[in-house]
Each structure stands twice: as structure tokens, then as C-alpha cells.
Design an enzyme around this catalytic site. Sequence first.
Site, PDB file in Angstrom:
ATOM      1  CE1 TYR A 190      49.990 -30.795 -36.397  1.00  0.00           C
ATOM      2  CE2 TYR A 190      50.969 -32.830 -35.646  1.00  0.00           C
ATOM      3  CZ  TYR A 190      50.171 -31.734 -35.413  1.00  0.00           C
ATOM      4  OH  TYR A 190      49.564 -31.584 -34.193  1.00  0.00           O
ATOM      5  CG  HIS A 203      44.126 -30.607 -36.009  1.00  0.00           C
ATOM      6  ND1 HIS A 203      45.182 -30.794 -36.851  1.00  0.00           N
ATOM      7  CD2 HIS A 203      44.669 -30.156 -34.849  1.00  0.00           C
ATOM      8  CE1 HIS A 203      46.307 -30.468 -36.221  1.00  0.00           C
ATOM      9  NE2 HIS A 203      46.016 -30.082 -35.010  1.00  0.00           N
TER      10      HIS A 203
END
Length: 295
Positions: free
Chosen positions: A44, A102
Site C-alpha cells: 500500500y 498478502h
Amino acid sequence: MPEGSALIPLIGLGTLQLRGRVCVDTVEQALRLGYRHIDTAEGYENERDVGEGLRASGVQRADIFVTTKISPSHFAPRELERAAKDGLMRLRLSEVDLLLLHWPNPQVPLPETLEALCKVKRAGLTRHIGVSNFEVADIVEAVRHASEPLVCNQIAMNSFVDRPKLTAACRAHHMAVVAYCPIARGEANNDAVLKRIGQAYGKSGAQVSLRWLVQQGISVIPRTSRIERLSENYSIFDFELSEAEMSEISSIARRRSRLATVMSPLRAFALKTLPAPATSVLRIGYRMLQRVICG
Ligand SMILES: NC(=O)c1ccc[n+]([C@@H]2O[C@H](COP(=O)([O-])OP(=O)(O)OC[C@H]3O[C@@H](n4cnc5c(N)ncnc54)[C@H](OP(=O)(O)O)[C@@H]3O)[C@@H](O)[C@H]2O)c1
């Protein structure tokens, strides 16, 4: 609570796409409002801002549950350890509460990645470890190879996307489910059924979608960049959906989820069999599909 499980707050703040001042201020305000769970990721590119927001809030570190995630491109053991340390450096924390893989990455053998993740936990860089976007078969394999408990699977779930088989598998392996895209990227607020159900309680469609999840014991991490929506998304603990309402929402969710159920095994098969350039294209395509599924 089984041994090794984590106490993950039922509501947290998602931070995908929040960067810079907006990210710092949103994290700070969320914590001031009572949020105690913040979700970020290496991918992110906002761990620095999240860390600054944590400190600006004045809330004690021990009272906040911080999750971050390692990107699949760093799943080779040495890179994973380096990525975990870099994440802590950006957050300016000595440890996180939960460190996740992830997305599955079939290009790196899962046992090697898991061993590195477990090592990072034993070294004290994270209190707990877990996975994200793992399907049932991935979970079974992961649990078999992990020498430390995997406490969570973070997956896309909302009132348009139900994953009963996957959530059952998580529970069977003592893994908490954390729902991302829990308000279908804002779409929950436009849904006629959710709006009608919410009206009876003075709640929005987004609040009904979040309530439907937490009432099943699933943690939610809605993201917003608007301070007023922080309180809206947090105010989901003062009403209870009836059994009939829970079932009605589940039936809508199941209809739309069939697409995800069909796509997941196909994606796993293609990722295992195709050469690297093709899997990159596939990964991008799958993320676009995920966006459609999320709303
Ligand atoms: N593990 C993974 O692979 C993965 C993937 C995706 C996301 N995540 C995590 O999960 C978090 C949540 O998912 P998400 O951000 O994709 O989607 P989401 O939380 O379902 O939706 C966020 C969107 O909804 C809007 N919104 C927020 N509250 C609202 C409300 N009360 N009414 C109407 N619209 C509202 C926000 O816009 P405004 O900013 O304008 O309010 C934003 O555009 C992420 O931020 C990230 O931390 C994880």
C-alpha cells in the site's frame, strides 16, 4: 480460544489507497474515535504514514492491533525477513501484531515461505502470523507446513460475497476470518435490500453489511478517507439483525459469490502451470476481477 489464536478487534480501519496527510489524519482520527485495529501492507506504500498516524493519536501502542502484509514478490526466505524488517522500520515499530502473506505465490515453495514467516515471528518481529487470499486447499497446505499457528485468513467478504466453505475451513483450522472490501467499495450503500433492512434500525446499507459480518464473528476493516464515515462505519454494535435478515443477506451474497468460487481454482491452476510473464498478466486480471467482485 484455541492455543495460538489472536484476539483481533472486530472492527478496524483499512488503509488501501490512503497516503500522505490523508492517511496520517484518518488513522489518527480513527484511533481517537475508538478504532483499535489498523490494516496496512507493504504494497500500500503507506506504512510510514500509518505509523505517523498511530503516534499522533496518543493512543498507547499496546492498545492498538496493527496488521501489515508481505508482498508476494518478497516470499523467498531471505527477502521475506528483509521485507518484514523494512516494514517495521517504515512503521517505526519494534513489532506488529499480525504479519500476513498478502497473496499466494506459487513461484516460491510455500513451505520455505512459511518457515521464514515462522522464523520472523520467533525473532519477535510480529506477535502473530497469518495469510490472506488463501483458498481452502492453500490453507490445508499452509497449516501442514507452519511450525507456528496461523491465526488469520484475510479475504474479500461483504453482503454480495459470501464464502461459507472457506470460512468453515478457516474455523476448522482455528483461523480468524478478517473481511476486506466489507462494504463492497461503497456499493452496500446503494443496495435496495440492505437499505430497506437498515431503515428499521436507522442504519445505512454499509452499516448493515458490516453488521452482517461481525454478527458472524468476522472482523471487518472498512476503509474511508472521510472522517464522518469513520463514525458511521464504527457504529455497528448498537443493533442486531434478526435471523430472517441475516439469512436474506446471506442468500444475496451466495448468488453473487458463485463467480468467485468458479474463478479461484482456475486461477490457482493457471498460476501453477503458466510461465512467469503470463502469471503476471493473470495476477493483474484477477485483481481487476476482484474489484468487480468487491463492488
Ligand atoms: N488482503 C487483501 O488482498 C486486501 C485487498 C483489498 C483490501 N484490503 C484491505 O481491506 C480494506 C477495505 O477494503 P477496500 O478499501 O478495498 O474496500 P471497502 O472498505 O469495502 O470500501 C472502501 C470504499 O468505500 C467508501 N466508503 C467507506 N465508508 C463508506 C460508507 N459508510 N458509505 C459509503 N461509502 C463508503 C470509501 O470511500 P471514501 O474514502 O470516500 O469514504 C472507499 O471508496 C482496505 O483498505 C485494505 O486495508 C486487503
